[in-house]
Design an enzyme around this catalytic site. Structure first.
Site, PDB file in Angstrom:
ATOM      1  NE  ARG A 101      57.806   4.007  53.067  1.00 53.72           N
ATOM      2  CZ  ARG A 101      58.069   2.991  53.873  1.00 53.72           C
ATOM      3  NH1 ARG A 101      58.664   1.923  53.399  1.00 53.72           N
ATOM      4  NH2 ARG A 101      57.754   3.019  55.140  1.00 53.72           N
ATOM      5  CB  THR A 105      50.019   2.039  48.068  1.00 50.38           C
ATOM      6  OG1 THR A 105      50.849   3.203  47.841  1.00 50.38           O
ATOM      7  CG2 THR A 105      48.587   2.361  47.721  1.00 50.38           C
ATOM      8  CG  ASP A 197      59.745   9.328  59.225  1.00 58.19           C
ATOM      9  OD1 ASP A 197      60.581  10.087  58.707  1.00 58.19           O
ATOM     10  OD2 ASP A 197      58.644   9.090  58.713  1.00 58.19           O
ATOM     11  CG  ASP A 200      58.828  12.611  60.793  1.00 64.54           C
ATOM     12  OD1 ASP A 200      58.701  13.504  59.935  1.00 64.54           O
ATOM     13  OD2 ASP A 200      57.924  11.810  61.088  1.00 64.54           O
TER      14      ASP A 200
HETATM   15  C1  PRP Z   1      61.682   7.521  53.381  1.00 64.28           C
HETATM   16  C2  PRP Z   1      63.161   7.365  53.099  1.00 64.28           C
HETATM   17  C3  PRP Z   1      63.179   6.797  51.715  1.00 64.28           C
HETATM   18  C4  PRP Z   1      61.956   5.924  51.711  1.00 64.28           C
HETATM   19  C5  PRP Z   1      62.399   4.506  51.906  1.00 64.28           C
HETATM   20  O1  PRP Z   1      61.185   8.650  52.800  1.00 64.28           O
HETATM   21  O2  PRP Z   1      63.872   8.558  53.235  1.00 64.28           O
HETATM   22  O3  PRP Z   1      63.095   7.784  50.694  1.00 64.28           O
HETATM   23  O4  PRP Z   1      61.138   6.341  52.809  1.00 64.28           O
HETATM   24  O5  PRP Z   1      61.343   3.660  51.771  1.00 64.28           O
HETATM   25  P1  PRP Z   1      61.232   2.583  50.617  1.00 64.28           P
HETATM   26  O6  PRP Z   1      62.593   1.965  50.448  1.00 64.28           O
HETATM   27  O7  PRP Z   1      60.235   1.609  51.178  1.00 64.28           O
HETATM   28  O8  PRP Z   1      60.744   3.242  49.375  1.00 64.28           O
HETATM   29  P2  PRP Z   1      59.675   9.133  53.037  1.00 64.28           P
HETATM   30  O9  PRP Z   1      58.771   8.540  52.017  1.00 64.28           O
HETATM   31  O10 PRP Z   1      59.311   8.896  54.463  1.00 64.28           O
HETATM   32  O11 PRP Z   1      59.733  10.666  52.701  1.00 64.28           O
HETATM   33  P3  PRP Z   1      60.567  11.844  53.387  1.00 64.28           P
HETATM   34  O12 PRP Z   1      62.012  11.651  53.031  1.00 64.28           O
HETATM   35  O13 PRP Z   1      59.979  13.052  52.745  1.00 64.28           O
HETATM   36  O14 PRP Z   1      60.344  11.782  54.870  1.00 64.28           O
HETATM   37  N1  URA Z   2      61.491   5.406  55.913  1.00 63.63           N
HETATM   38  C1  URA Z   2      62.089   5.717  57.081  1.00 63.63           C
HETATM   39  O1  URA Z   2      62.367   6.892  57.359  1.00 63.63           O
HETATM   40  N2  URA Z   2      62.374   4.724  57.936  1.00 63.63           N
HETATM   41  C2  URA Z   2      62.101   3.430  57.668  1.00 63.63           C
HETATM   42  O2  URA Z   2      62.407   2.549  58.494  1.00 63.63           O
HETATM   43  C3  URA Z   2      61.469   3.134  56.454  1.00 63.63           C
HETATM   44  C4  URA Z   2      61.177   4.133  55.589  1.00 63.63           C
END
Ligand code: PRP
Ligand code: URA
Length: 207
Positions: A101, A105, A197, A200
């Site tokens: 994400r 944005t 998160d 993380d």
């Molecule tokens: C997180 C999560 C989803 C997304 C959800 O990933 O694991 O993929 O955000 O958000 P959305 O429904 O609003 O699209 P992130 O973008 O943090 O990446 P990561 O898995 O690499 O930490």
């Molecule tokens: N991605 C995450 O890891 N946690 C949230 O709550 C939303 C997006």
């Protein structure tokens, strides 16, 4: 449509996962354990065929799964659910979609995509612990459908009404299975109360 897996065994584990004091080792173990339960439900109506098995006593009419199963983790947090689902369906094939994400944005950006050919005609299970705005899941489904997938389900750990609605509108044929449908998104588009998160917390990248 979203289906909530509200079994006490799942909810008990989720309570520990949500706890800010749960470290990454236990968080990862719980993600694996919860995924197994949620996927178990998600595969309830998977296609089966009759097979006749000779037991030591007699012939038995049995059911075996009759579809290719393809698991698609959304990188990176989806990897935290892979072990759990492969314990349940060890013969599943695995495809990947890499999305993050954009911090400004909040829109998903694709950086990787690789699917096995069995997505055509098989059953695809997208895994990602968090379905927040739903943007990442919608884009993952878009990629799978463009590559020929027809039968897709989503398994997550925590979602919220906004995310469920976005997926429902974009892909009404896709069912979401979740251990929790939380209250809302905050101004940073994090799920409230959520679990923070997920990437993380799974991979120990918090400070
Ligand atoms: C997180 C999560 C989803 C997304 C959800 O990933 O694991 O993929 O955000 O958000 P959305 O429904 O609003 O699209 P992130 O973008 O943090 O990446 P990561 O898995 O690499 O930490
Ligand atoms: N991605 C995450 O890891 N946690 C949230 O709550 C939303 C997006």
């Amino acid at each position: 449509m979203a289906l909530l897996i509200d079994h006490p065994c799942v909810q008990h584990k989720l309570a520990i996962m949500r706890d800010v004091d749960t470290g990454h080792k236990r968080f990862r173990e719980l993600a694996t354990e919860i995924t197994k339960f949620v996927c178990y439900e998600a595969l309830k109506n998977v296609k089966t065929k009759e097979v006749i098995v000779q037991t030591p006593i007699a012939k038995a009419s049995c059911q075996k799964i009759d579809t290719d199963l393809v698991v698609v983790p959304i990188l990176r947090a989806g990897i935290g659910m892979l072990e759990g689902i492969l314990e349940l369906i060890p013969t599943a094939r695995v495809g990947f979609v890499g999305l993050y994400r954009d911090e400004e944005t909040k829109q998903p950006v694709t950086y990787y995509e690789r699917f096995p050919p069995q997505i055509k005609g098989g059953t695809c299970i997208i895994i990602d612990p968090m379905l927040a705005t739903g943007g990442s899941t919608v884009v993952a489904i878009d990629h799978l459908k463009k590559s020929g997938a027809g039968n897709i389900v989503v398994v997550c750990i925590v979602t919220c009404p906004e995310g469920v609605e976005l997926v429902e509108v974009a892909h009404p044929d896709v069912r979401i299975y979740a251990a929790a449908i939380d209250d809302h998104l905050n101004e940073k588009k994090y799920i409230v109360p959520g679990l923070g998160d997920a990437g993380d917390r799974l991979f120990g990248t918090t400070h």
